[in-house]
Design an enzyme around this catalytic site. Structure first.
Site, mmCIF file in Angstrom:
data_model
loop_
_atom_site.group_PDB
_atom_site.id
_atom_site.type_symbol
_atom_site.label_atom_id
_atom_site.label_comp_id
_atom_site.label_asym_id
_atom_site.label_seq_id
_atom_site.Cartn_x
_atom_site.Cartn_y
_atom_site.Cartn_z
ATOM 1 C CE LYS A 125 -89.205 -41.117 42.550
ATOM 2 N NZ LYS A 125 -88.797 -41.636 41.241
ATOM 3 C CE LYS B 275 -84.385 -53.908 45.052
ATOM 4 N NZ LYS B 275 -84.349 -53.499 43.657
ATOM 5 C CE LYS C 13 -79.395 -44.581 45.148
ATOM 6 N NZ LYS C 13 -78.891 -44.122 43.867
#
Ligand code: TRP
Length: 351
Positions: A111, A216, A219
């Site tokens: 991040k 998988k 979002k």
């Protein structure tokens, strides 16, 4: 009874992967453990410091949890920012947490790279540190992001939780939580905080595949079918699923995109339906268009009642306020009890 704590960041809607991978387990756990579920709105500030409507995002998840069947009478659901006791524990934990160990976590580095605008593809060892300390860099990384794991540890140990149902991607954060609990005990010479363990509830959790060929459902993968999606949207998403030209030899192994379609069918359809298409596949007579139509119908049959409940609950702000308020009261009672002890252990005076 053992305490279970689970948090979710309020960034979007729940999808089938969340439902079968986590929420379905919560429905059972709420009867077997002392469960507390919360919505981590403070955590979302670490990446979105100016959220558009943070209360609304929290209420979206709240409505969806309730619609799925979490019973707030037995398992309180609260919003993290309603429990200020957490912040005080976060402060104490930050006093014993090391900057170095926090900087070494992979989620921080990932991040931080985004916040520093470092090209992900060309990252090198030490790039984050280098850019953080580069005074001419106009981008900065917040201390809040660095201490994300400390806040998460505080969320968990403020209730002295021993089990935390999380995805595999949270393993490093969980390791930090254990470390901080242990370090607190060592620092103050007490045996106060239990070490929280990740809890996969593996016999129940199902990994829901995406229908875009591989991997998988998620979002961020952009392949999610949301519980709130309407019939038309679901049909469109399923009909777009990746397939191939079909097997040419009987009983062929299934390539991943096809295996994923079948896995999805196993999750939402009846066994008869699954067997029917499986036999067609094995006989090289499969028509993926038919299979997808059936799958879309079955996903719809599963989602429709949940969607209706979400819409009804989301419209009832009074009810949501009540659930959040009662959740906060229960969570604060549990948190205050721990915090009083912590203050006493550290040596703060109580009047
Ligand atoms: N970090 C978690 C995630 O991204 C969310 C979270 C915050 C959490 N605090 C927590 C999960 C405490 C479990 C317990 O999914």
């Amino acid at each position: 009874m053992e305490t279970v704590v689970s948090g979710i960041r309020p960034t979007g809607n729940l999808h089938l992967g969340n439902y079968f991978g986590a929420v379905k387990g919560f429905l059972q756990m709420q009867h077997e453990y002392n469960c507390l579920f919360f919505i981590a709105d403070w955590h979302s500030l670490t990446t979105h410091p100016h959220p558009a409507d943070i209360r609304k995002s929290a209420y979206t998840i709240l409505s969806e949890y309730l619609a799925c069947g979490i019973d707030p009478e037995i398992a309180p659901i609260y919003i993290q920012s309603d429990v200020p006791e957490t912040v005080e524990l976060y402060l104490y934990l930050n006093m014993i947490a090391g900057i170095g160990e926090l900087m070494r976590t992979t989620s921080f580095k990932d991040k931080a790279r985004q916040q520093l605008h470092i090209d992900r593809v060309h990252t090198t060892e030490g790039d984050v540190e280098h850019e953080i300390f580069n005074e001419s860099n106009k981008h900065s990384v917040s201390a809040g992001l660095l201490t994300y794991p400390t806040l998460m540890a505080a969320d968990i140990i403020i209730h002295k939780a021993v089990k935390v149902p999380v995805g595999k991607d949270q393993e490093q954060n969980m390791e930090m939580a254990r470390r901080f609990a242990r370090r607190f005990n060592q620092t103050y010479g007490v045996d106060f905080f239990p070490e929280p363990a990740s809890f996969y509830y593996s016999h129940k959790a199902v990994k829901v595949p995406g229908l875009d060929g591989s991997g998988k459902m998620g979002k961020s993968e952009g392949n999610a079918i949301y519980l709130i999606d309407d019939e038309k949207t679901i049909r469109k998403k399923v009909m777009k699923a990746v397939t191939d030209s079909g097997p040419t030899e009987p009983n062929s192994p299934k390539p991943e995109p096809i295996a994923n379609l079948f896995t999805m069918m196993e999750i939402v359809s009846t066994k008869d339906t699954y067997d029917y298409f499986n036999e067609k596949y094995n006989a090289c007579e499969i028509r993926y268009g038919d299979m997808k139509k059936q799958l879309a119908e079955d996903i719809n049959a599963f989602c429709a009642p949940i969607r209706e409940r979400i819409l009804a609950i989301a419209a009832d702000t009074d009810y949501l306020d009540k659930v959040a308020r009662q959740g906060a009261e229960k969570a604060r009672a549990s948190a205050a009890k721990t915090l009083n002890e912590v203050r006493r252990i550290i040596g703060f005076h109580s009047y």
